[in-house]
Design an enzyme around this catalytic site. Structure first.
Site, PDB file in Angstrom:
ATOM      1  CE  LYS A 150      -6.097  -0.895  -1.861  1.00 45.67           C
ATOM      2  NZ  LYS A 150      -7.635  -0.681  -1.373  1.00 45.67           N
TER       3      LYS A 150
ATOM      4  CD  GLU B 260       3.637 -11.271  -5.124  1.00 47.47           C
ATOM      5  OE1 GLU B 260       2.585 -10.741  -5.650  1.00 47.47           O
ATOM      6  OE2 GLU B 260       3.988 -12.498  -4.863  1.00 47.47           O
TER       7      GLU B 260
ATOM      8  CB  CYS C  67     -24.005  31.499 -23.184  1.00 45.23           C
ATOM      9  SG  CYS C  67     -22.128  31.433 -22.358  1.00 45.23           S
TER      10      CYS C  67
ATOM     11  CE1 TYR D 152      -2.694 -11.560  -8.125  1.00 45.32           C
ATOM     12  CE2 TYR D 152      -1.943  -9.653  -9.813  1.00 45.32           C
ATOM     13  CZ  TYR D 152      -2.974 -10.481  -8.929  1.00 45.32           C
ATOM     14  OH  TYR D 152      -4.098  -9.914  -8.888  1.00 45.32           O
TER      15      TYR D 152
ATOM     16  CE  LYS E 125      -4.416  -3.946  -3.523  1.00 46.45           C
ATOM     17  NZ  LYS E 125      -5.220  -3.637  -4.608  1.00 46.45           N
TER      18      LYS E 125
ATOM     19  CB  CYS F 115     -22.659  35.264 -22.915  1.00 47.67           C
ATOM     20  SG  CYS F 115     -23.613  34.882 -21.237  1.00 47.67           S
TER      21      CYS F 115
ATOM     22  CB  CYS G 270     -22.016  34.198 -18.166  1.00 51.66           C
ATOM     23  SG  CYS G 270     -21.112  33.107 -19.164  1.00 51.66           S
TER      24      CYS G 270
ATOM     25  CG  ASP H  98      -4.609   0.704  -9.263  1.00 51.95           C
ATOM     26  OD1 ASP H  98      -5.700   0.049  -9.125  1.00 51.95           O
ATOM     27  OD2 ASP H  98      -4.847   1.912  -9.426  1.00 51.95           O
TER      28      ASP H  98
ATOM     29  CB  CYS I  95     -24.394  30.885 -17.975  1.00 49.09           C
ATOM     30  SG  CYS I  95     -24.823  32.053 -19.455  1.00 49.09           S
TER      31      CYS I  95
HETATM   32  S1  IVH Z   1      -2.786 -12.017  -4.362  1.00 45.89           S
HETATM   33  C1  IVH Z   1      -5.404 -14.778  -2.249  1.00 45.89           C
HETATM   34  N1  IVH Z   1      -1.085 -10.176  -5.332  1.00 45.89           N
HETATM   35  O1  IVH Z   1      -5.357  -6.871  -5.383  1.00 45.89           O
HETATM   36  C2  IVH Z   1      -4.440 -13.872  -3.221  1.00 45.89           C
HETATM   37  N2  IVH Z   1      -3.161  -9.631  -5.716  1.00 45.89           N
HETATM   38  O2  IVH Z   1      -7.231  -7.046  -2.700  1.00 45.89           O
HETATM   39  C3  IVH Z   1      -5.130 -12.858  -3.734  1.00 45.89           C
HETATM   40  N3  IVH Z   1      -3.486  -7.330  -6.849  1.00 45.89           N
HETATM   41  O3  IVH Z   1      -8.151  -8.906  -6.178  1.00 45.89           O
HETATM   42  C4  IVH Z   1      -4.590 -11.903  -4.750  1.00 45.89           C
HETATM   43  N4  IVH Z   1      -1.549  -7.001  -7.638  1.00 45.89           N
HETATM   44  O4  IVH Z   1      -6.670  -7.753  -8.120  1.00 45.89           O
HETATM   45  C5  IVH Z   1      -2.402 -10.342  -5.293  1.00 45.89           C
HETATM   46  N5  IVH Z   1       0.730  -9.116  -6.679  1.00 45.89           N
HETATM   47  C6  IVH Z   1      -0.521  -9.263  -6.577  1.00 45.89           C
HETATM   48  C7  IVH Z   1      -1.493  -8.232  -6.971  1.00 45.89           C
HETATM   49  C8  IVH Z   1      -2.850  -8.332  -6.438  1.00 45.89           C
HETATM   50  C9  IVH Z   1      -2.688  -6.794  -7.374  1.00 45.89           C
HETATM   51  C10 IVH Z   1      -4.751  -7.170  -6.653  1.00 45.89           C
HETATM   52  C11 IVH Z   1      -5.894  -8.398  -6.967  1.00 45.89           C
HETATM   53  C12 IVH Z   1      -6.717  -8.506  -5.798  1.00 45.89           C
HETATM   54  C13 IVH Z   1      -6.342  -7.231  -5.010  1.00 45.89           C
HETATM   55  C14 IVH Z   1      -6.555  -7.693  -3.574  1.00 45.89           C
END
Ligand code: IVH
Length: 664
Positions: free
Chosen positions: A305, A107, A422, A216, A109, A402, A399, A111, A417
């Site tokens: 990541k 899935e 200034c 999720y 991740k 000035c 600067c 942010d 400066c």
């Molecule tokens: S699963 C045990 N699914 O990423 C299950 N986490 O380091 C734990 N996050 O703290 C989380 N998208 O804030 C999961 N599709 C996703 C996610 C997700 C973002 C974040 C979440 C978690 C961190 C994991």
């Protein structure tokens, strides 16, 4: 009437869902607003039928003093990370060695901020941040305002779901644009913006930030009758939750997952929300249980990541800017590149040493990267691509604004400066003074300050309070009508009542930001006391180091600054901390003795603090003493307290008590 209200709510909830979750409205905005208005009117007329989960409350309203701490029923875990194909492969291999072939779900991740949300009898009941994983904060009032999150669901048992609250890119741009216009500091990215919004005590403010959420995770999914994660996602979807179905997919092995990662790497900047990686989970709950956990993270899930995106581009020029403290910062002017979703034409170069150490020359091809900051940074130059026309950068001696000679602070890597007049410094410092975090003068953003300065109406902070001298001129200037002028005058007038800490923050003393300003206001109580504080007194204050102490001393030694303070005083600005009266606390009425050396507090400071909290501080321990707070190398007083059975408290415990009070 109750039925009518209920029906309206039901309809509005459905339209909300279609608009915010399905992205498929079936009614015009106008008709929606009409129905909403009708419901608001009925709820006002019949307050006895009010319901916190009514769609009318999606605009916020509740204002808190602080957030309650809540323990999670089950801890909210974090995930281990992988950064490349090999690491992903070995994550999958370990699993397959242990339990054979498995199905995975990968899935986006998201942010944002992890959130746990509970429903009782089908009604939204509470939203809690992850916090340290064990205890989080109750941010229900703010999460309620998330339009796509249903307040009522068609499921009568208790339910907890977890997911991510995030700020869509569109909202982020809008919020930052407004902040820029108000002279407020910009959010660096969507995640910071979401976190800042969720931490708002006024839910009306949070409601305006356009937050959203993806869900999720269904903790203990088996207890709801599912045997795998994917099915639980689909169930959450059927209950009306926003689930990222498009980018939650099943895979059989690491290679398939890697293709998905590559696909997302390609399109991530086209998504309407920020993602910082891909989360990979074992689908079957049974297999998840077999695999179990390491000390902190599940063995059945991992986060890939994304690397920070880097691009090469031409460094066209280097130019310096002057900040309000006079600090001269070099910046790179770049040939525009598209980086991490935005057009980039400037990058940070930090200071002279960095340019020399990295041998960055004008005309170089350089590698730029966007880490968490708004302004990207130059990672390195690419000397192989030089053609002989590149020139090393010579740091200016004067600067740019000035023209006076600039000096390098031997303790810092920066040039300054030092001309207090200034224009760059003057404009920056007035704009800082007027900004939201300081004196909060609406209508006096950076652009206005600059324009007013150029017209000669604003040459110093104290000129703000004399601005009415230029009434006719200001009102005749295009873009600043009579009404805006009146509003500005009112905002200036209001600012006179601001707290001492805001004023201290606004002065622009080197090293003193909002946190230090607050501590100084609390400790000294009045501007006069702060102005007359000695180096030792300042240094003793919690979180104030010798450099800051010297900065404060230097600031108040300056004749011009002292005169400015006097002018501000004459103009009627508040120069006293409101809270000189004692505060009800754990320490109130207790006889307290402090002994030994505390790491974070000077002796006088801790005494002042305790007194403010209502304690009576004394020097010797007796049977009448209620509490002894001890630091390093505490001796006979601590022994005596123990002998007399007087309660004792370490510095760490003392700080914990203080923290409890700060979050009350
Ligand atoms: S699963 C045990 N699914 O990423 C299950 N986490 O380091 C734990 N996050 O703290 C989380 N998208 O804030 C999961 N599709 C996703 C996610 C997700 C973002 C974040 C979440 C978690 C961190 C994991």
């Amino acid at each position: 009437m109750k039925e009518k209200i209920e029906l309206l709510r039901k309809k509005l909830n459905q339209y909300n869902y279609e608009y915010h979750v399905l992205d498929n409205p079936t009614i015009s905005d106008l008709d929606y607003d009409k129905l909403l208005r009708e419901l608001i009117d009925l709820e006002t007329q019949y307050p006895e039928y009010d319901d916190p989960n009514s769609p009318t409350h999606k605009v916020g309203g509740q204002v808190l003093d602080s957030f309650d701490k809540v323990e999670h029923k089950r801890p909210m875990l974090s995930l281990g990370n992988v950064f490349n194909y090999e690491e992903l492969k070995s994550f999958c291999e370990k699993i397959e060695q242990e339990v054979g072939n498995v199905e995975y779900v990968a899935e986006c991740k998201i942010d944002g901020l992890a959130m746990s949300v509970t429903y009782l009898h089908g009604q939204f009941s509470q939203a809690v941040t992850r916090g340290d994983g064990v205890v989080g904060e109750d941010v229900s009032a703010n999460v309620r305002t998330v339009k796509s999150l249903p307040m009522k669901i068609d499921y009568d048992q208790d339910l907890e779901i977890r997911g991510e609250i995030y700020m869509p890119k569109k909202s982020f741009e809008k919020v930052n644009k407004e902040r820029e216009e108000n002279g407020e500091e910009l959010f660096a990215n969507c995640r910071n913006a979401a976190a800042g919004s969720i931490r708002q005590l006024d839910s009306k403010v949070a409601a305006k930030r356009g937050l959203d959420g993806f869900w999720y995770h269904l903790p203990d999914g088996e207890t709801y009758g599912f045997d795998n994660h994917y099915d639980s996602l689909m169930w959450m979807k059927s209950l009306g939750f926003k689930v990222n179905e498009m980018y939650s997919r099943k895979f059989q092995n690491a290679d398939e997952i890697w293709s998905f990662i590559e696909e997302l790497t390609q399109i991530r900047y086209d998504l309407p929300y920020d993602i910082d990686g891909v989360v990979i989970k074992v689908n079957s709950y049974l297999t998840q249980r077999q695999l179990g956990f390491t000390s902190r993270t599940p063995k059945w899930a991992v986060a890939y990541k994304f690397p920070a995106e880097e691009k090469e581009t031409l460094l066209e020029d280097i130019f310096v800017t002057v900040g309000r403290t006079g600090k001269i910062t070099p910046n790179a002017q770049l040939k525009q590149v598209f980086l991490a979703g935005t057009k980039v034409s400037f990058a940070q170069l930090h200071n002279e040493d960095m340019i020399k150490d990295k041998d960055i020359r004008i005309g170089d091809i350089v590698v730029v990267r966007k880490a968490g900051d708004i302004i990207p940074e130059v990672v390195r130059s690419v000397p192989e691509k030089r053609n002989g026309t590149q020139v090393p950068y010579v740091f200016p001696k004067t600067c740019p604004v000035c023209g006076r000679v600039i000096v390098r602070d031997p303790k810092e890597a920066h040039y300054f400066c030092i001309n207090p007049d200034c224009p760059a410094r003057v404009v920056e410092s007035i704009a800082h003074f007027a900004s939201r975090d300081c004196m909060n003068i609406d209508g006096l953003g950076a652009k206005k300050v600059e324009a007013f300065h150029q017209m000669g109406w604003l040459n110093s902070i104290e000129d703000i309070y004399q601005i009415s001298k230029y009434e006719t001129e200001i009102c005749e200037t295009s873009g600043f009508g009579e009404k805006s002028y009146r509003n500005l005058l009112q905002a200036i007038e209001n600012s006179k009542q601001n707290s001492l800490e805001k004023l201290i923050n606004g002065l622009g003393i080197r090293q003193v930001g909002d946190k230090a300003a607050k501590i100084l206001a609390q400790r000294f109580g009045t501007m006069d006391a702060l102005m007359n504080a000695t180096f030792d007194e300042l240094k003793e204050v919690r979180d104030i180091g010798p450099i800051t102490a010297q900065g404060i001393l230097d600031f108040f030694m300056d004749e011009g600054n002292r005169a400015m303070i006097e002018h501000l005083r004459e103009a009627g600005l508040n120069m006293e901390a409101a809270q000189t009266k004692t505060e009800e606390s754990f320490f109130t009425g207790k006889k307290v003795v402090v002994t030994g050396t505390l790491a974070n507090y000077g002796r006088k400071e801790v005494q002042a603090l305790l007194e403010q909290l209502g304690a009576v501080v004394s020097g010797s321990v007796s049977a009448k003493t209620d509490l002894v707070i001890y630091g390093e190398s505490a001796g006979s007083k601590l022994d005596k307290a123990r002998k007399l059975n007087v309660s004792v408290m370490s510095e760490a415990e003392f700080e914990e008590k203080l923290a409890e009070r700060e979050t009350l």
